[in-house]
Design a protein around this motif. Structure first.
Motif: not given
Length: 297
Positions: A162-167, A170-174, A179-184, A253-257
């Protein structure tokens, strides 16, 4: 093989994105180059949609588990195999497309630019990030299979799904360039994970499940090192420029934190899962062996 040309723009020997563009246009009805992620306009780009999805997800899985209490478990062998085979393919395709997009940036501008420069957030990558985000909705079906098959629902499983979807939301909006590092890394793990589930559903015996969990832990360690670096250099550059830093880093900042906090929790939970699942089993096996030896004596 004669026509393969390995360049920074074609790390696999031939261009993949033009093939993707043709498939995308045939399915969607418009060129991939037209896509823009616009919060509150693009489908599934609002907080309400994400919250409603999460609530629905929990109602379905826990309500389903309750309804299944007195019912026999469903087998679902073929649907489960198809589900995992398709996710293996989708994860692999997205991984290859993202590598093709990010490799020339790293090669020509360096790793720092690849994770921090505003220019790294390109239109093709934005589309691929969005498609990866949509796949996270698809992956919620993993839990539905567990419920219908009356398998144990681990907290780590539904928390992570559930929270990976939320993550991703947040990164798309931020618009975090890192982003490519955790996604790949996540896609790499998922290619192996869904392949594993597909094969084992067919009855195959796969010996490397334990190492898959180890790979997930390594994935989060790499994620956190890079993401904490990006967050540090952003905050020091913005608020404490007298401290050592590597300049600004793209993203809110919000997406990073949020990313730092969530991935940190993942690391703790996966390490705990590894400890309970494998070390506890090993201890139990050792205890049983000692008991058998004692009986022989």
């Amino acid at each position: 093989m004669e026509h393969l040309q390995f360049t920074p723009e074609t790390p696999f020997g031939f261009p993949l994105y033009p093939i993707f563009e043709k498939v995308y246009e045939r399915i969607v009805g418009e060129p991939a180059s037209n896509f823009r992620y616009i919060p509150s306009i693009t489908p599934l780009s609002t907080t309400n949609e994400v919250v409603i999805t999460c609530i629905t997800y929990f109602i379905v899985i826990f309500g389903g588990r309750f309804l299944m209490t007195n019912l026999p478990a469903f087998k679902l062998k073929i649907p489960f195999m198809i589900h995992n085979a398709l996710l293996t393919f989708a994860s692999g395709a997205l991984l290859a497309l993202m590598i093709e997009q990010i490799f020339p940036i790293m090669y020509r501008q360096g790793f720092l630019a690849a994770i921090c420069a505003h220019e790294t957030w390109t239109q093709p990558l934005e589309l691929l990030y969005y498609l990866n985000y949509l796949v996270k909705y698809w992956e919620l079906i993993d839990t539905v299979f567990l419920v219908l098959k009356k398998k144990k629902l681990e907290f780590l499983h539904y928390y992570h799904h559930s929270l990976t979807m939320v993550l991703c939301f947040t990164q798309l909006n931020g618009k975090t360039s890192v982003s490519w590092v955790p996604i790949t890394l996540n896609l790499t793990v998922h290619v192996l994970m869904y392949y594993y589930y597909c094969r084992t559903a067919a009855g195959a015996k796969i010996w490397w499940k334990r190492y898959l969990t180890t790979l997930q832990i390594v994935q989060f360690i790499i994620d956190l090192v890079i993401i904490y670096f990006c967050t540090y250099t952003y905050f020091t550059y913005t608020y404490w420029p007298h401290l050592p830093n590597k300049g600004n880093c793209a993203g809110t900042e919000t997406s990073a934190l949020f990313g730092c906090a969530l991935l940190s929790s993942y690391l703790v939970l996966f390490i705990n899962f590894y400890r309970i699942t494998y070390q506890a089993k090993k201890a139990a096996a050792r205890k049983q062996l000692n008991q058998q030896k004692s009986k022989k004596i």
